[in-house]
Every structure is written in C-alpha cells, then in structure tokens.
Design a protein around this motif. Structure first.
Motif, mmCIF file in Angstrom:
data_model
loop_
_atom_site.group_PDB
_atom_site.id
_atom_site.type_symbol
_atom_site.label_atom_id
_atom_site.label_comp_id
_atom_site.label_asym_id
_atom_site.label_seq_id
_atom_site.Cartn_x
_atom_site.Cartn_y
_atom_site.Cartn_z
ATOM 1 N N LEU A 103 0.927 -8.055 5.306
ATOM 2 C CA LEU A 103 1.612 -6.784 5.094
ATOM 3 C C LEU A 103 2.256 -6.309 6.387
ATOM 4 C CD1 LEU A 103 -1.226 -5.064 3.054
ATOM 5 C CD2 LEU A 103 0.990 -5.741 2.142
ATOM 6 N N ARG A 151 2.256 -3.519 21.435
ATOM 7 C CA ARG A 151 1.635 -2.311 21.964
ATOM 8 C C ARG A 151 0.115 -2.316 21.751
ATOM 9 N NH1 ARG A 151 0.173 2.495 20.024
ATOM 10 N NH2 ARG A 151 0.173 4.199 21.504
ATOM 11 N N GLN A 152 -0.313 -2.812 20.618
ATOM 12 C CA GLN A 152 -1.743 -2.902 20.327
ATOM 13 C C GLN A 152 -1.977 -4.228 19.619
ATOM 14 O OE1 GLN A 152 -3.683 0.374 18.279
ATOM 15 N NE2 GLN A 152 -2.061 1.785 18.865
ATOM 16 N N ARG A 153 -3.191 -4.753 19.745
ATOM 17 C CA ARG A 153 -3.521 -6.007 19.105
ATOM 18 C C ARG A 153 -4.925 -5.930 18.540
ATOM 19 N NH1 ARG A 153 -1.248 -11.206 19.484
ATOM 20 N NH2 ARG A 153 -2.639 -12.806 18.664
ATOM 21 N N GLN A 192 0.797 -4.439 16.677
ATOM 22 C CA GLN A 192 1.848 -3.440 16.498
ATOM 23 C C GLN A 192 2.905 -3.624 17.581
ATOM 24 O OE1 GLN A 192 1.457 0.925 17.638
ATOM 25 N NE2 GLN A 192 1.413 1.114 15.394
ATOM 26 N N HIS A 227 4.903 5.326 17.246
ATOM 27 C CA HIS A 227 3.512 4.925 17.034
ATOM 28 C C HIS A 227 2.624 6.108 16.686
ATOM 29 C CE1 HIS A 227 3.971 6.120 21.221
ATOM 30 N NE2 HIS A 227 2.689 6.393 21.254
ATOM 31 N N LEU A 228 3.197 7.321 16.636
ATOM 32 C CA LEU A 228 2.378 8.498 16.391
ATOM 33 C C LEU A 228 2.376 8.916 14.924
ATOM 34 C CD1 LEU A 228 3.514 10.608 19.469
ATOM 35 C CD2 LEU A 228 1.401 9.305 19.226
ATOM 36 N N HIS A 229 3.183 8.267 14.128
ATOM 37 C CA HIS A 229 3.407 8.755 12.774
ATOM 38 C C HIS A 229 2.925 7.800 11.690
ATOM 39 C CE1 HIS A 229 5.955 11.528 15.008
ATOM 40 N NE2 HIS A 229 5.862 12.333 13.967
ATOM 41 N N GLU A 230 2.917 8.330 10.471
ATOM 42 C CA GLU A 230 2.444 7.639 9.278
ATOM 43 C C GLU A 230 3.138 6.300 9.084
ATOM 44 O OE1 GLU A 230 3.089 10.009 5.812
ATOM 45 O OE2 GLU A 230 3.346 8.257 4.543
ATOM 46 N N GLN A 231 2.375 5.319 8.612
ATOM 47 C CA GLN A 231 2.911 3.990 8.355
ATOM 48 C C GLN A 231 3.310 3.852 6.884
ATOM 49 O OE1 GLN A 231 0.740 0.681 10.215
ATOM 50 N NE2 GLN A 231 -0.506 2.220 11.220
ATOM 51 N N PHE A 244 -5.845 -5.249 10.814
ATOM 52 C CA PHE A 244 -4.755 -5.045 11.768
ATOM 53 C C PHE A 244 -4.594 -6.273 12.661
ATOM 54 C CE2 PHE A 244 -1.938 -2.717 14.457
ATOM 55 C CZ PHE A 244 -2.312 -2.963 15.774
ATOM 56 N N PRO A 294 -7.013 -4.682 4.245
ATOM 57 C CA PRO A 294 -6.140 -5.209 5.301
ATOM 58 C C PRO A 294 -6.794 -5.128 6.671
ATOM 59 C CG PRO A 294 -4.945 -3.699 3.854
ATOM 60 C CD PRO A 294 -6.400 -3.555 3.517
ATOM 61 N N GLY A 354 -3.302 7.612 20.827
ATOM 62 C CA GLY A 354 -2.823 8.789 20.097
ATOM 63 C C GLY A 354 -2.039 8.444 18.866
ATOM 64 N N SER A 355 -2.419 7.387 18.180
ATOM 65 C CA SER A 355 -1.523 6.904 17.140
ATOM 66 C C SER A 355 -2.174 6.880 15.768
ATOM 67 C CB SER A 355 -1.054 5.496 17.500
ATOM 68 O OG SER A 355 -1.781 4.536 16.805
ATOM 69 N N GLN A 356 -1.322 6.771 14.774
ATOM 70 C CA GLN A 356 -1.780 6.526 13.417
ATOM 71 C C GLN A 356 -1.703 5.035 13.116
ATOM 72 O OE1 GLN A 356 -0.341 9.210 10.312
ATOM 73 N NE2 GLN A 356 0.319 10.650 11.878
ATOM 74 N N LEU A 374 0.829 -1.199 0.000
ATOM 75 C CA LEU A 374 0.000 0.000 0.000
ATOM 76 C C LEU A 374 0.868 1.256 0.000
ATOM 77 C CD1 LEU A 374 -2.481 -1.109 2.782
ATOM 78 C CD2 LEU A 374 -2.886 -1.129 0.337
ATOM 79 N N PHE A 379 4.224 0.899 4.083
ATOM 80 C CA PHE A 379 3.966 -0.530 3.918
ATOM 81 C C PHE A 379 5.015 -1.206 3.039
ATOM 82 C CE2 PHE A 379 -0.192 -1.512 5.757
ATOM 83 C CZ PHE A 379 -0.639 -0.252 6.065
ATOM 84 N N GLY A 380 5.285 -2.453 3.370
ATOM 85 C CA GLY A 380 6.100 -3.303 2.532
ATOM 86 C C GLY A 380 5.265 -3.968 1.455
ATOM 87 N N TYR A 418 -0.474 -6.596 9.202
ATOM 88 C CA TYR A 418 -1.845 -6.652 8.719
ATOM 89 C C TYR A 418 -2.035 -7.921 7.887
ATOM 90 C CZ TYR A 418 -2.254 -1.682 9.905
ATOM 91 O OH TYR A 418 -2.293 -0.489 10.573
#
Lengths: 117, 112
Positions: free
Chosen positions: B90, B55-57, B48, B97-101, B45, B43, A100-102, A44, B103-104, B35
């Motif tokens: 993916l 951190r998140q599931r 992470q 964790h606050l910023h744009e992802q 999730f 996709p 607070g995340s993306q 993506l 993808f591979g 993902y």
C-alpha cells in the motif's frame, strides 16, 4: 515500541444492531489514534482520528470512537449497522513525538465486521 | 481529483527476482509512505519519503528500497524476493509529513 491490540478478530452482528470494535494501544504517552476501514480488494479509508481535544470523536458513516487515556483504549462504535458496513476495520497509532507526524502508522491486526440480515 | 494511484494492480514474480512498484500521490501531496500488508495482518510501515529523501524507516531489510521523484511520485523496489514478500503493498500520500495519509488501492505481489 508502540503496539496496537484489536481484541476481536471477527465480530458478527445483525443489521440495525449496535456494534463496538475494541482497540487498545501500548503506550501511555501522548499518541495520535486512527480507525481505518478496508473493503475487499481495496485500500484503506480513514473513518476517524483523534489528535487532541474532545475524547469523543465522530467520523464518517455514523461511526464514533472514544479515547480513554487511563485505559489506553480507543474503541469504535456505531449505534445501528448496515449490511454495507461489512468490511475489515483497523485501529492505528502514531507517535506525535516521532517527527511530529501522522506518518509511521502502527496498525493492529484488524477486526472483520460481518453484518447479517 | 484523482486519489492515490498505484501500478501495477497485480504482479507475480519468482524467488530471487527484483520488483518495482509505483505510486502517484494525490494532487497537492508531497509525502509518500509505503506499507506491506501480509494476508490476515494489518499494514506494516516500510518507509516514508518527503522532499525526495527517506525520512523515516520501519523494520525492513535493505532489500527494500525506494525513491521519490521531483513530481512526488514514488517507487518501491524489492531485491532478492522471498516467498514471505508476498503481500499487498500500500502506498499512502499526505500533505507533508504532519498530515493525514490517504491510501491507494495497493499492489498485490505474489512470489512463487
């Protein structure tokens, strides 16, 4: 829980015509909104995102999207498409209040844009 | 600058087997998300990793587990494979964790 609805699974359009890909999300609370493009057999690529501020967001490749909070929509537009825009487009949402995340992006099922000569 | 890389690109397994998928994040990124993209779907999730911790599931069973290494690369492990686990997996990395992802290209897993 958040959900994302992409209203059209497939959109055929002729080259140089305008296009709008529709996206609605479920929650009226503040969210971050994204549009990604996926070319065949690839990952993506981010087209654009809305985090805050101006509701009209401009992205790469001439795409733009408008955030409409009252209608919980984030439709993607391009005034004139090219053959190379043929791909699948995904709308996604994340909850900024969830850490607070993306991260933890919630995606729609995608819209296949097919541009014909 | 290499982007997000994943290995292998394709994999075929049989039901009941176990699989490990690998991801190297973009240079400077310390957060990795995974993902699952089933055919014809968006996709979903899985989880992470940040600072080597989950951190998140998302809503995936315990058969799906992961790991993040000190160099921020990550593995996704799936045990007791089911036919329904066939999908494109993916990996995405971000500058915390606050910023744009980013993808591979994904790993295509086929379970027979």
């Amino acid at each position: 829980a958040q959900s994302v609805t992409q209203l059209d699974s497939q959109v055929p359009v002729f080259e140089e015509a305008p296009v709008e890909l529709r996206c609605n999300y479920s929650s009226s609370v503040s969210v971050y909104l994204f549009w990604y493009v996926q070319y065949p057999n690839q990952g993506l690529q981010l087209l654009l995102k809305y985090l805050s501020g101006s509701t009209l967001v401009k992205g790469i490749n001439g795409f733009e999207a408008e955030f409409n909070k009252s209608q919980t929509s984030f439709h993607l537009r391009k005034p004139s498409v090219h053959i190379s825009d043929t791909a699948e487009y995904f709308c996604a949402v994340s909850d900024p209040n969830y850490g607070g995340s993306q991260g933890n992006l919630i995606f729609g099922k995608g819209t296949k844009l097919s541009v014909k000569p | 600058d290499a982007g997000v890389t994943q290995s292998p690109t394709h994999l075929i397994k049989t039901r009941g087997q176990q699989v490990t998928l690998r991801c190297s994040p973009k240079s400077g990124h310390d957060t990795v998300s995974w993902y699952q993209q089933a055919l014809g779907q968006g996709p979903q999730f899985i989880f992470q990793y940040y600072e080597e911790e989950e951190r998140q599931r998302g809503n995936f069973p315990d058969r799906f587990s992961g790991h993040q290494f000190p160099n921020y690369s990550s593995e996704l492990n799936v045990n007791a494979l089911l036919l329904g686990d066939s999908a494109l997996y993916l990996c995405a990395s971000s500058l915390d964790h606050l910023h744009e992802q980013f993808f591979g290209p994904g790993t295509r897993l086929t379970v027979l």
